[in-house]
Write a protein that holds these residues in place. Sequence first.
Motif, PDB file in Angstrom:
ATOM      1  N   TRP A 357      23.429  -1.354  -7.269  1.00  0.00           N
ATOM      2  CA  TRP A 357      24.263  -1.667  -8.435  1.00  0.00           C
ATOM      3  C   TRP A 357      25.211  -0.520  -8.770  1.00  0.00           C
ATOM      4  O   TRP A 357      26.391  -0.728  -9.032  1.00  0.00           O
ATOM      5  CB  TRP A 357      23.343  -1.982  -9.614  1.00  0.00           C
ATOM      6  CG  TRP A 357      24.077  -2.386 -10.875  1.00  0.00           C
ATOM      7  CD1 TRP A 357      25.340  -2.895 -10.966  1.00  0.00           C
ATOM      8  CD2 TRP A 357      23.573  -2.299 -12.207  1.00  0.00           C
ATOM      9  NE1 TRP A 357      25.662  -3.147 -12.268  1.00  0.00           N
ATOM     10  CE2 TRP A 357      24.589  -2.792 -13.059  1.00  0.00           C
ATOM     11  CE3 TRP A 357      22.360  -1.887 -12.751  1.00  0.00           C
ATOM     12  CZ2 TRP A 357      24.433  -2.856 -14.438  1.00  0.00           C
ATOM     13  CZ3 TRP A 357      22.204  -1.966 -14.124  1.00  0.00           C
ATOM     14  CH2 TRP A 357      23.240  -2.432 -14.956  1.00  0.00           C
ATOM     15  N   TRP A 358      24.701   0.694  -8.743  1.00  0.00           N
ATOM     16  CA  TRP A 358      25.516   1.832  -9.163  1.00  0.00           C
ATOM     17  C   TRP A 358      26.395   2.409  -8.039  1.00  0.00           C
ATOM     18  O   TRP A 358      27.505   2.820  -8.281  1.00  0.00           O
ATOM     19  CB  TRP A 358      24.615   2.961  -9.698  1.00  0.00           C
ATOM     20  CG  TRP A 358      24.005   2.656 -11.038  1.00  0.00           C
ATOM     21  CD1 TRP A 358      24.465   1.764 -11.947  1.00  0.00           C
ATOM     22  CD2 TRP A 358      22.836   3.249 -11.604  1.00  0.00           C
ATOM     23  NE1 TRP A 358      23.669   1.743 -13.055  1.00  0.00           N
ATOM     24  CE2 TRP A 358      22.647   2.663 -12.887  1.00  0.00           C
ATOM     25  CE3 TRP A 358      21.935   4.210 -11.170  1.00  0.00           C
ATOM     26  CZ2 TRP A 358      21.598   3.016 -13.717  1.00  0.00           C
ATOM     27  CZ3 TRP A 358      20.885   4.561 -12.007  1.00  0.00           C
ATOM     28  CH2 TRP A 358      20.722   3.967 -13.274  1.00  0.00           C
ATOM     29  N   PHE A 359      25.842   2.441  -6.789  1.00  0.00           N
ATOM     30  CA  PHE A 359      26.543   3.165  -5.736  1.00  0.00           C
ATOM     31  C   PHE A 359      26.931   2.291  -4.544  1.00  0.00           C
ATOM     32  O   PHE A 359      27.482   2.783  -3.551  1.00  0.00           O
ATOM     33  CB  PHE A 359      25.655   4.318  -5.209  1.00  0.00           C
ATOM     34  CG  PHE A 359      25.017   5.123  -6.332  1.00  0.00           C
ATOM     35  CD1 PHE A 359      25.801   5.788  -7.242  1.00  0.00           C
ATOM     36  CD2 PHE A 359      23.644   5.187  -6.445  1.00  0.00           C
ATOM     37  CE1 PHE A 359      25.224   6.509  -8.270  1.00  0.00           C
ATOM     38  CE2 PHE A 359      23.049   5.928  -7.476  1.00  0.00           C
ATOM     39  CZ  PHE A 359      23.860   6.594  -8.386  1.00  0.00           C
ATOM     40  N   ASN A 360      26.610   0.980  -4.625  1.00  0.00           N
ATOM     41  CA  ASN A 360      26.937   0.045  -3.565  1.00  0.00           C
ATOM     42  C   ASN A 360      26.323   0.446  -2.218  1.00  0.00           C
ATOM     43  O   ASN A 360      26.919   0.256  -1.150  1.00  0.00           O
ATOM     44  CB  ASN A 360      28.468  -0.097  -3.386  1.00  0.00           C
ATOM     45  CG  ASN A 360      29.102  -0.748  -4.593  1.00  0.00           C
ATOM     46  OD1 ASN A 360      28.552  -1.697  -5.174  1.00  0.00           O
ATOM     47  ND2 ASN A 360      30.258  -0.236  -4.990  1.00  0.00           N
ATOM     48  N   ARG A 361      25.177   1.055  -2.273  1.00  0.00           N
ATOM     49  CA  ARG A 361      24.463   1.422  -1.061  1.00  0.00           C
ATOM     50  C   ARG A 361      22.963   1.406  -1.359  1.00  0.00           C
ATOM     51  O   ARG A 361      22.561   1.484  -2.525  1.00  0.00           O
ATOM     52  CB  ARG A 361      24.879   2.796  -0.542  1.00  0.00           C
ATOM     53  CG  ARG A 361      24.666   3.930  -1.528  1.00  0.00           C
ATOM     54  CD  ARG A 361      25.224   5.233  -0.969  1.00  0.00           C
ATOM     55  NE  ARG A 361      25.162   6.310  -1.945  1.00  0.00           N
ATOM     56  CZ  ARG A 361      24.093   7.067  -2.178  1.00  0.00           C
ATOM     57  NH1 ARG A 361      22.991   6.844  -1.483  1.00  0.00           N
ATOM     58  NH2 ARG A 361      24.121   8.036  -3.077  1.00  0.00           N
ATOM     59  N   LEU A 362      22.151   1.347  -0.289  1.00  0.00           N
ATOM     60  CA  LEU A 362      20.712   1.295  -0.448  1.00  0.00           C
ATOM     61  C   LEU A 362      20.144   2.715  -0.399  1.00  0.00           C
ATOM     62  O   LEU A 362      20.019   3.303   0.678  1.00  0.00           O
ATOM     63  CB  LEU A 362      20.094   0.443   0.668  1.00  0.00           C
ATOM     64  CG  LEU A 362      18.590   0.132   0.531  1.00  0.00           C
ATOM     65  CD1 LEU A 362      18.323  -0.659  -0.742  1.00  0.00           C
ATOM     66  CD2 LEU A 362      18.094  -0.631   1.742  1.00  0.00           C
TER      67      LEU A 362
END
Length: 363
Positions: A357-362
């Motif tokens: 949600w915040w950084f568009n990465r896992l």
Amino acid sequence: MNRIWPAFLHWPQGLPEPHFLWPQFLWLLLLLPVLVLVYLWMQRRKKKLALRYASLALVREAVGKRVGWRRHIPPLLLLAALTALIVASARPVAVVSLPSNQQTIILAMDVSGSMRATDVEPNRLVAAQNAAKAFLKALPRDVKVGVVAFAGSAQVAQLPTVNRDDLVTAIDRFQLQRATATGNAIVISLATLFPNAGIELQQLSFDRARAMGRSLDQAPPTQSEFIPVPPGSYNSAAIIMLTDGQRTTGVDPVEAAKMAADRGVKVYTVGIGTVDGETIGFEGWSMRVRLDEETLKAIAQKTAAEYYYAGTAQDLQKVYESLSSRLTLEKKETEVSSLFALLGAALVLLAAGLSIWWFNRLL
């Protein structure tokens, strides 16, 4: 069950020490500080790399103002998840309240003449009846309840049943009688719980007469062989005996309590009325009554149960409420690994969701 803690862990004094089936897995918690140091090293390394490129440093500074402390939350959640999973792997055991296996309860209630006394309003008998009926309402519907009424003798007023209406009717039908046979009440209650065990009052009468040296023409009644078990170990049934006086006839209540203890049945005793003794009068005659607390306590202690005293109708109500919760819930040592595993899985999903949600990465 292994109760050994790793040397580096110290549990606060005054709290019950948790138990683990595989405590050696707790040594894996030593990896957590190492992971924290690796994370801090990686953060410092990223800063050094960013300083090599002026443009990248400007971008990171701008992004850092927008992201701030949030970039540390997913790793912290992941660290907490790993902690929970390590604890789960050690198979923790906790004492929790679970539904009891108690399936049958016998209410043995005193219906001797002294139950007319009004020191417990409106009188002892009515207060006992009201408390017993409230007790029935509080029990789970699948718990069977039987009723034994006793005075000079003891008889089954209602066989164990889940039908609360039949039980209430039996309680309302009580008829006062003379004398008090507390021992008979226990024996009849046991015979009701174990109808095929050959438990009979005649057996106790024969044994007592033989011990006194009397000649007996008839053979003693047969009694089924059984192997005694530890007191209180039978978790499928219990007896609650309420009385306001002391034994005046019948078998010895302590001897009857031993029969219950040998079968693992708990006998909870409830005393109502005066302990010091008093003279009560009604319908033109009077009688001296005294609550035999020592015997009631001995019965409860011998069967691994408890004794309760109720001086008022409110006290009696509270006693039955306490017994209801005690007999329907019991504390057991239960493995709770699944709870920690579930917590760990939830924290992993939360960490992954926030990172996307915040950084568009896992992570």
